[in-house]
Design a protein around this motif. Structure first.
Motif, PDB file in Angstrom:
ATOM      1  N   LYS A  96       5.529  14.573  -7.783  1.00 24.14           N
ATOM      2  CA  LYS A  96       4.736  15.660  -7.203  1.00 24.14           C
ATOM      3  C   LYS A  96       5.266  16.097  -5.837  1.00 24.14           C
ATOM      4  N   GLN A 155       0.829  -1.201   0.000  1.00 28.09           N
ATOM      5  CA  GLN A 155       0.000   0.000   0.000  1.00 28.09           C
ATOM      6  C   GLN A 155       0.865   1.254   0.000  1.00 28.09           C
ATOM      7  N   ARG A 156       1.930   1.232   0.773  1.00 29.02           N
ATOM      8  CA  ARG A 156       2.855   2.379   0.794  1.00 29.02           C
ATOM      9  C   ARG A 156       3.499   2.577  -0.566  1.00 29.02           C
ATOM     10  N   ASN A 157       3.888   1.490  -1.205  1.00 27.78           N
ATOM     11  CA  ASN A 157       4.488   1.598  -2.536  1.00 27.78           C
ATOM     12  C   ASN A 157       3.497   2.148  -3.551  1.00 27.78           C
ATOM     13  N   MET A 158       2.238   1.760  -3.436  1.00 29.14           N
ATOM     14  CA  MET A 158       1.214   2.269  -4.346  1.00 29.14           C
ATOM     15  C   MET A 158       1.044   3.781  -4.170  1.00 29.14           C
ATOM     16  N   ILE A 159       1.014   4.241  -2.936  1.00 27.27           N
ATOM     17  CA  ILE A 159       0.875   5.670  -2.655  1.00 27.27           C
ATOM     18  C   ILE A 159       2.094   6.428  -3.165  1.00 27.27           C
ATOM     19  N   TRP A 209      11.802   4.499  -1.021  1.00 31.30           N
ATOM     20  CA  TRP A 209      11.580   5.599  -1.959  1.00 31.30           C
ATOM     21  C   TRP A 209      12.357   6.859  -1.582  1.00 31.30           C
ATOM     22  N   THR A 237       4.146   5.573  -5.516  1.00 30.57           N
ATOM     23  CA  THR A 237       4.148   5.566  -6.982  1.00 30.57           C
ATOM     24  C   THR A 237       3.233   6.653  -7.533  1.00 30.57           C
ATOM     25  N   GLU A 238       2.073   6.810  -6.918  1.00 29.84           N
ATOM     26  CA  GLU A 238       1.121   7.838  -7.366  1.00 29.84           C
ATOM     27  C   GLU A 238       1.653   9.253  -7.136  1.00 29.84           C
ATOM     28  N   LEU A 239       2.421   9.437  -6.068  1.00 31.73           N
ATOM     29  CA  LEU A 239       2.894  10.781  -5.723  1.00 31.73           C
ATOM     30  C   LEU A 239       4.272  11.108  -6.283  1.00 31.73           C
ATOM     31  N   LYS A 240       4.910  10.135  -6.898  1.00 30.94           N
ATOM     32  CA  LYS A 240       6.223  10.377  -7.495  1.00 30.94           C
ATOM     33  C   LYS A 240       6.099  11.452  -8.570  1.00 30.94           C
ATOM     34  N   CYS A 261       8.155   5.311   3.805  1.00 31.79           N
ATOM     35  CA  CYS A 261       8.503   4.717   2.502  1.00 31.79           C
ATOM     36  C   CYS A 261      10.013   4.745   2.332  1.00 31.79           C
TER      37      CYS A 261
END
Length: 75
Positions: free
Chosen positions: A21, A10-14, A45, A16-19, A42
């Protein structure tokens, strides 16, 4: 809450979406706290997020939100 209590996928998904920004989020009065949580939870990341911020440090240093962002990162 998802960053704090979620699992690694779930952290990786979040993240990835915010990369891409992170700079805009760091400038915002409230979303800078999300950036702090991203750095905290994370771990895989962090290098990517630091790379995003590195080219914008001069602009971020003059931004009014950065002192609180910097303080939270240290504590």
């Amino acid at each position: 809450t998802c960053l704090k209590y979620g699992d690694e996928s779930q952290r990786n998904m979040i993240a990835t979406e915010l990369k891409g920004k992170i700079v805009e989020l760091a400038k915002n009065r409230y979303s800078c706290f999300l950036v702090i949580k991203l750095f905290k939870y994370c771990v895989n990341w962090r290098q990517s997020f630091f790379a995003e911020l590195s080219g914008h440090m001069r602009k971020l240093l003059s931004h009014k939100v950065l002192p609180s962002f910097h303080y939270k990162m240290d504590h």
